[in-house]
Design an enzyme around this catalytic site. Sequence first.
Site, short mmCIF file in Angstrom:
data_model
loop_
_atom_site.label_atom_id
_atom_site.label_comp_id
_atom_site.label_asym_id
_atom_site.label_seq_id
_atom_site.Cartn_x
_atom_site.Cartn_y
_atom_site.Cartn_z
N TYR A 146 -25.92 2.13 4.20
CA TYR A 146 -25.99 2.94 3.50
C TYR A 146 -26.98 2.91 2.15
O TYR A 146 -26.75 2.24 1.35
CB TYR A 146 -24.63 3.41 3.06
CG TYR A 146 -23.62 3.72 3.92
CD1 TYR A 146 -24.07 4.08 5.37
CD2 TYR A 146 -22.29 3.58 3.78
CE1 TYR A 146 -23.14 3.80 6.57
CE2 TYR A 146 -21.29 3.82 4.80
CZ TYR A 146 -21.50 3.89 6.05
OH TYR A 146 -20.78 4.04 7.20
N HIS B 196 -20.51 -3.50 11.78
CA HIS B 196 -20.66 -1.93 11.87
C HIS B 196 -20.42 -1.52 13.41
O HIS B 196 -20.16 -0.39 13.62
CB HIS B 196 -21.91 -1.64 11.11
CG HIS B 196 -22.06 -0.36 10.66
ND1 HIS B 196 -22.87 -0.09 9.26
CD2 HIS B 196 -21.68 0.90 10.89
CE1 HIS B 196 -22.70 1.21 9.04
NE2 HIS B 196 -21.86 1.78 9.74
P1 NAP Z 1 -17.32 13.66 6.89
O1 NAP Z 1 -16.70 12.79 5.65
O2 NAP Z 1 -16.66 14.09 7.83
O3 NAP Z 1 -18.05 14.94 5.97
C1 NAP Z 1 -19.17 14.80 4.80
C2 NAP Z 1 -19.73 15.98 4.87
O4 NAP Z 1 -18.75 16.89 4.29
C3 NAP Z 1 -20.70 15.99 3.60
O5 NAP Z 1 -21.71 16.85 3.74
C4 NAP Z 1 -19.66 16.49 2.25
O6 NAP Z 1 -20.62 17.36 1.42
C5 NAP Z 1 -18.71 17.58 2.85
N1 NAP Z 1 -17.60 17.86 2.48
C6 NAP Z 1 -16.70 16.64 2.04
N2 NAP Z 1 -15.52 17.02 1.67
C7 NAP Z 1 -15.37 18.44 1.55
C8 NAP Z 1 -14.74 19.67 1.09
N3 NAP Z 1 -13.56 19.57 0.75
N4 NAP Z 1 -15.31 20.90 1.38
C9 NAP Z 1 -16.55 20.94 2.06
N5 NAP Z 1 -17.28 19.86 2.41
C10 NAP Z 1 -16.97 18.72 2.07
O7 NAP Z 1 -18.65 12.78 7.40
P2 NAP Z 1 -19.26 11.22 6.89
O8 NAP Z 1 -19.86 11.13 5.73
O9 NAP Z 1 -20.05 10.83 8.24
O10 NAP Z 1 -18.13 10.17 7.23
C11 NAP Z 1 -17.24 9.79 6.18
C12 NAP Z 1 -17.33 8.38 6.01
O11 NAP Z 1 -17.02 7.64 7.04
C13 NAP Z 1 -18.93 8.02 5.68
O12 NAP Z 1 -19.42 8.60 4.32
C14 NAP Z 1 -18.93 6.68 5.96
O13 NAP Z 1 -18.43 5.89 4.74
C15 NAP Z 1 -17.94 6.47 7.06
N6 NAP Z 1 -18.66 6.28 8.31
C16 NAP Z 1 -18.77 5.24 9.09
C17 NAP Z 1 -19.24 5.16 10.35
C18 NAP Z 1 -19.46 3.86 11.28
O14 NAP Z 1 -20.33 3.72 12.11
N7 NAP Z 1 -18.67 2.92 10.99
C19 NAP Z 1 -20.15 6.34 10.67
C20 NAP Z 1 -20.04 7.53 9.91
C21 NAP Z 1 -19.50 7.68 8.68
P3 NAP Z 1 -20.31 16.77 -0.07
O15 NAP Z 1 -20.78 15.39 -0.28
O16 NAP Z 1 -21.53 17.77 -0.71
O17 NAP Z 1 -19.21 17.37 -0.48
#
Ligand code: NAP
Length: 281
Positions: free
Chosen positions: A57, A115
């Site tokens: 990241y 990962h």
């Molecule tokens: P997510 O958490 O499902 O969604 C994040 C998005 O939602 C961002 O655009 C955020 O925008 C928005 N958001 C968050 N809370 C909100 C709320 N209460 N209301 C409206 N919008 C909201 O997606 P993700 O970041 O892909 O997944 C979460 C975490 O999982 C990642 O950050 C990472 O640490 C991990 N991950 C791991 C893998 C893997 O391969 N192991 C893959 C993907 C993700 P704002 O920031 O503008 O609020």
Amino acid sequence: MHDPIPTLTFPGGRKIPVLGQGTWRMGEDRAKAAAEIRSLQIGLDLGMTLIDTAEMYGDGGAERIVGEALRGRRDEAFIVSKVLPANASRSGTIAACERSLENLGTDRIDLYLLHWRGGHPLADTVAAFEALKKAGKILAWGVSNFDLDDMEELIAVPEGGHVATNQVLYNLARRGIEYDLLPWCRDRHLPVMAYSPLDEGRLLHNADLIHIAKAHQATPAQVALAFLKTRSGVISIPKTGSTERARENRDAMDIHLTAENLAELDRFFPPPRRKTRLEVI
Ligand code: NAP
């Protein structure tokens, strides 16, 4: 007054709240750094003590943001970071971990994950994880994006059974793991970390979820997180760079979905009826 965030216990006995914080896309833009650090700190204040990051990241930038957020309060947090598959040889994993420790400004990572599966033999990565554990640089290790057959292969390699978690894509719109992988992990008391619990934000625009959320005087994000709270053995890690949305996500833990609510969610977001390959983002 809040309900406490429910907890679950990792193999080894550490109790962790089932709502943590993601950091993908943090640390990429210096102009956003202060807000990102603040949102992680507020999340920590509110009890979302598990922080998920990765060397990938922002090319180490997200780990540096986490390090800044945790300055002076490292012991309050449970840090999860990840090694890239291309680095996951025996020596490469150790070197990657050293770089992550440096980025994070800490002497230990609580949980260190592969990962996703790459070209290096699993036995080599596991041997490196075990060496890091013996050296006290990581406290536990796990994997990410492993389907059931990958997990079976993993536990067959020497010390592969020490795996502490599998972090996978899981949310209302992506329920495939409920068919086989989630029950398999539950049978082994292995917590599953649900990444992209808001489907990277896509769920927030889902008309059915908006309709259900209105009935609860909640937001779609909150219902999506409240749903995951009802799944035993699951930790969700939404990412937000906003303090308001960090509070909103924390408040989701106060929502108690009834059996009727869950049946309604099943109608709009049907659980799987057959095996599907694990989806990845
Ligand atoms: P997510 O958490 O499902 O969604 C994040 C998005 O939602 C961002 O655009 C955020 O925008 C928005 N958001 C968050 N809370 C909100 C709320 N209460 N209301 C409206 N919008 C909201 O997606 P993700 O970041 O892909 O997944 C979460 C975490 O999982 C990642 O950050 C990472 O640490 C991990 N991950 C791991 C893998 C893997 O391969 N192991 C893959 C993907 C993700 P704002 O920031 O503008 O609020």
